[in-house]
Enzyme design. Structure first.
Site, PDB file in Angstrom:
ATOM      1  N   GLU A  79       0.882  -0.993  -0.052  1.00 42.58           N
ATOM      2  CA  GLU A  79       0.167  -0.112   0.173  1.00 42.58           C
ATOM      3  C   GLU A  79       0.974   1.303   0.101  1.00 42.58           C
ATOM      4  OE1 GLU A  79      -2.330   0.602   3.776  1.00 42.58           O
ATOM      5  OE2 GLU A  79      -1.608  -1.340   4.611  1.00 42.58           O
ATOM      6  N   CYS A 111      -3.455  -3.530   4.402  1.00 47.06           N
ATOM      7  CA  CYS A 111      -2.547  -4.650   4.938  1.00 47.06           C
ATOM      8  C   CYS A 111      -2.888  -5.836   4.671  1.00 47.06           C
ATOM      9  CB  CYS A 111      -2.542  -4.344   6.586  1.00 47.06           C
ATOM     10  SG  CYS A 111      -1.857  -2.592   6.860  1.00 47.06           S
ATOM     11  N   HIS A 233      -2.602  -9.864  12.456  1.00 51.55           N
ATOM     12  CA  HIS A 233      -1.789  -8.476  11.873  1.00 51.55           C
ATOM     13  C   HIS A 233      -1.496  -7.607  12.972  1.00 51.55           C
ATOM     14  CE1 HIS A 233      -1.146  -4.874   9.727  1.00 51.55           C
ATOM     15  NE2 HIS A 233      -2.340  -4.196  10.118  1.00 51.55           N
TER      16      HIS A 233
HETATM   17  N1  CAA Z   1       1.507   4.482  30.308  1.00 54.13           N
HETATM   18  C1  CAA Z   1       0.975   2.914  29.798  1.00 54.13           C
HETATM   19  N2  CAA Z   1       0.096   3.058  29.071  1.00 54.13           N
HETATM   20  C2  CAA Z   1      -0.050   4.296  28.536  1.00 54.13           C
HETATM   21  C3  CAA Z   1       0.229   5.297  29.031  1.00 54.13           C
HETATM   22  C4  CAA Z   1       1.241   5.298  29.992  1.00 54.13           C
HETATM   23  N3  CAA Z   1       1.685   6.463  30.648  1.00 54.13           N
HETATM   24  N4  CAA Z   1      -0.478   6.489  28.297  1.00 54.13           N
HETATM   25  C5  CAA Z   1      -1.368   5.845  27.720  1.00 54.13           C
HETATM   26  N5  CAA Z   1      -1.235   4.568  27.747  1.00 54.13           N
HETATM   27  C6  CAA Z   1      -2.131   3.569  26.798  1.00 54.13           C
HETATM   28  C7  CAA Z   1      -3.361   3.899  26.716  1.00 54.13           C
HETATM   29  O1  CAA Z   1      -4.092   3.757  27.938  1.00 54.13           O
HETATM   30  C8  CAA Z   1      -3.840   2.970  25.633  1.00 54.13           C
HETATM   31  O2  CAA Z   1      -3.997   1.579  25.893  1.00 54.13           O
HETATM   32  P1  CAA Z   1      -5.567   1.083  25.889  1.00 54.13           P
HETATM   33  O3  CAA Z   1      -5.669   1.027  24.217  1.00 54.13           O
HETATM   34  O4  CAA Z   1      -5.290  -0.420  26.463  1.00 54.13           O
HETATM   35  O5  CAA Z   1      -6.530   1.840  26.523  1.00 54.13           O
HETATM   36  C9  CAA Z   1      -2.594   3.138  24.663  1.00 54.13           C
HETATM   37  O6  CAA Z   1      -1.275   3.655  25.645  1.00 54.13           O
HETATM   38  C10 CAA Z   1      -2.893   4.126  23.653  1.00 54.13           C
HETATM   39  O7  CAA Z   1      -3.196   5.282  24.001  1.00 54.13           O
HETATM   40  P2  CAA Z   1      -4.372   6.102  23.345  1.00 54.13           P
HETATM   41  O8  CAA Z   1      -5.529   5.481  23.554  1.00 54.13           O
HETATM   42  O9  CAA Z   1      -4.408   7.453  23.986  1.00 54.13           O
HETATM   43  O10 CAA Z   1      -4.033   6.242  21.963  1.00 54.13           O
HETATM   44  P3  CAA Z   1      -2.879   6.867  21.063  1.00 54.13           P
HETATM   45  O11 CAA Z   1      -3.077   8.613  20.949  1.00 54.13           O
HETATM   46  O12 CAA Z   1      -1.569   6.390  21.222  1.00 54.13           O
HETATM   47  O13 CAA Z   1      -3.323   6.285  19.587  1.00 54.13           O
HETATM   48  C11 CAA Z   1      -3.791   5.057  17.909  1.00 54.13           C
HETATM   49  C12 CAA Z   1      -3.288   5.238  19.193  1.00 54.13           C
HETATM   50  C13 CAA Z   1      -5.136   5.737  17.623  1.00 54.13           C
HETATM   51  C14 CAA Z   1      -4.129   3.465  17.564  1.00 54.13           C
HETATM   52  C15 CAA Z   1      -2.522   5.466  17.088  1.00 54.13           C
HETATM   53  O14 CAA Z   1      -1.510   4.600  17.461  1.00 54.13           O
HETATM   54  C16 CAA Z   1      -2.752   5.544  15.300  1.00 54.13           C
HETATM   55  O15 CAA Z   1      -3.553   6.189  15.132  1.00 54.13           O
HETATM   56  N6  CAA Z   1      -2.262   4.419  14.945  1.00 54.13           N
HETATM   57  C17 CAA Z   1      -2.495   4.434  13.517  1.00 54.13           C
HETATM   58  C18 CAA Z   1      -3.798   3.424  13.106  1.00 54.13           C
HETATM   59  C19 CAA Z   1      -3.887   1.953  13.617  1.00 54.13           C
HETATM   60  O16 CAA Z   1      -2.544   1.408  13.568  1.00 54.13           O
HETATM   61  N7  CAA Z   1      -4.834   1.470  13.815  1.00 54.13           N
HETATM   62  C20 CAA Z   1      -4.805  -0.096  13.927  1.00 54.13           C
HETATM   63  C21 CAA Z   1      -6.103  -0.626  13.297  1.00 54.13           C
HETATM   64  S1  CAA Z   1      -6.052  -0.413  11.593  1.00 54.13           S
HETATM   65  C22 CAA Z   1      -5.070  -1.414  10.758  1.00 54.13           C
HETATM   66  O17 CAA Z   1      -4.705  -2.498  11.522  1.00 54.13           O
HETATM   67  C23 CAA Z   1      -4.384  -1.073   9.547  1.00 54.13           C
HETATM   68  C24 CAA Z   1      -2.961  -0.711   9.718  1.00 54.13           C
HETATM   69  O18 CAA Z   1      -2.014  -1.439   9.815  1.00 54.13           O
HETATM   70  C25 CAA Z   1      -2.972   0.675  10.026  1.00 54.13           C
END
Ligand code: CAA
Length: 392
Positions: A79, A111, A233
């Protein structure tokens, strides 16, 4: 006749960004990345290393001269392709010196693409049992600096050589797929980076897993007790861990639950150091499982969950073949430790650099001595690749 994966190769870039450095620079708690996402490092690719060079390097690491004479199909799933018309598979076919009477093409569904490629390759070998098919999953995952997806970027390629009587894994005829038209992650033609509904994408991933797994069990009459390991994945390993927890059958004997969990830990080791490689992530997880688990044996059944945003999901399985260990590497983690660490400023400069073309569409590049293959120049808008000669 059994058909499946005879060899697996992997390639990544020579640069690494440590996520503790990124956390410090971005002012976020490093535990958020190491515990919240279960990630440690990301592979970072320069301009001269793209999905063509990575795919070619992954394949070159496993192919013999005999394989190159036998392969009659090259399928590249990606992709982050480099041309809207010419398939990367054609460049890679040439770089690998594969015999000319082969079909080479690219396949796309986020993916998920390589999973469809494997099934098509299987059908092809059923019809032409002497054939070998090269399936590549190659991507550079780039979300952009300061985006939520930034800590989940990465770069790498998986190469799988498919044949009859495979020496690693034999496919079972049990694929169950699901398509749902959602906008969780997409990249319009005019954009170098994707648009992402992050949390929604994680919900789609988990719900696709739950519903596809329910359908798979219904159709195949199998359940978790029949599997030694479940590969997912891996956009980032924590999401896959949530997936494992979602499908875990608490009525299984504790020893079997522990085996599934231990094998999951083995399956995320490489992704934790490489990041997301989109089409190849599931298969990097599989490779990591096979090379790092001490609990697998011939005959074990492994389930694979493929997910491509947009979205298509599929679950299928494969059985480990006696002697599979002989086709694997013992040194992959050490090799990953040889990548050159980058400061955050250098990563931003290197990863997001774009070719500066003159008016006639020319640009030449340098600094690719340590790569296996390289994009060496763009001449009149044509990308020029070559194998890098190593000075002894
Ligand atoms: N200590 C420990 N954990 C902590 C923390 C700390 N100090 N602060 C935050 N966390 C945890 C949160 O609690 C959360 O855990 P849970 O999911 O268990 O609740 C985790 O860290 C992530 O934090 P946030 O929920 O605040 O989210 P983020 O801002 O890090 O964003 C995301 C996460 C939205 C997935 C981001 O990484 C993103 O946009 N990623 C790209 C999209 C993606 O990967 N999507 C996956 C499905 S799509 C797919 O699979 C296709 C592909 O390959 C893209």
């Amino acid at each position: 006749m059994t058909i499946g994966i005879d060899k697996i190769g992997f390639a990544t870039s020579n640069y690494v960004l440590k996520l503790k450095d990124l956390a410090e620079e971005r002012g976020i708690d490093p535990d958020k990345l190491s515990k919240g996402l279960l990630l440690k490092e990301l592979s970072i690719a320069p301009l001269t290393e793209d999905m063509v060079t990575l795919g070619a390097a992954a394949a070159d690491s496993i192919l013999t001269a005999e394989d190159r004479k036998k392969i009659d199909m090259v399928i590249v799933a990606t992709e982050s392709g480099i041309d809207q018309s010419k398939a990367s598979a054609v460049f890679i076919h040439g770089l690998l010196d594969i015999q000319p009477f082969a079909r080479s093409f690219e396949i796309k569904e986020a993916c998920y693409g390589a999973t469809a490629a494997l099934d098509y390759a299987k059908l092809h070998i059923e019809k032409y049992p002497d054939s070998k098919v090269l399936v590549l999953a190659s991507d550079i995952a780039k979300y952009g600096a300061h985006t939520p997806g930034e800590p989940t970027q990465g770069a790498g390629a998986i190469a799988m050589l498919l044949s009859r009587n495979p020496r690693i894994l034999a496919f079972n005829d049990d694929n169950v797929a699901q398509t749902r038209d959602v906008m969780d992650f997409w990249r319009p033609n005019y954009s170098a980076t994707p648009y992402v509904n992050g949390i929604y994408s994680t919900q789609q991933y988990l719900d696709s897993l739950k519903t596809t797994w329910a359908e798979y069990q219904k159709r195949q009459g199998l359940s978790l007790k029949d599997f030694a390991a479940f590969c997912f994945h891996l956009p980032y390993p924590k999401l896959a861990l949530k997936g494992l927890n979602k499908i875990m059958d608490k009525s299984l004997p504790q020893a079997q639950q522990d085996q599934l969990k231990d094998n999951f830990e083995a399956s995320i080791l490489y992704s934790q150091k490489v990041g997301n490689i989109y089409t190849g992530s599931l298969f990097l997880g599989l490779l990591s499982l096979l090379e790092n688990s001490d609990q697998l044996k011939a005959g074990d059944k492994i389930a694979l969950f493929s997910y491509g945003s947009g979205a298509v999901a599929e679950i299928f399985s494969a059985d480990l073949v006696p002697g599979y260990e002989e086709q694997l590497s013992q040194t992959r983690l050490e090799e990953l430790n040889l990548r050159q660490p980058l400061s955050v400023a250098d990563y931003e400069q290197l990863f997001f650099a774009e070719a500066q073309l003159d008016e006639a569409g020319n640009a030449s590049f340098s600094g690719y001595e340590n790569q296996t293959f390289a994009l060496t120049e763009i001449a009149e808008h044509q990308r020029k690749y070559s194998k890098v000669e190593k000075s002894s």
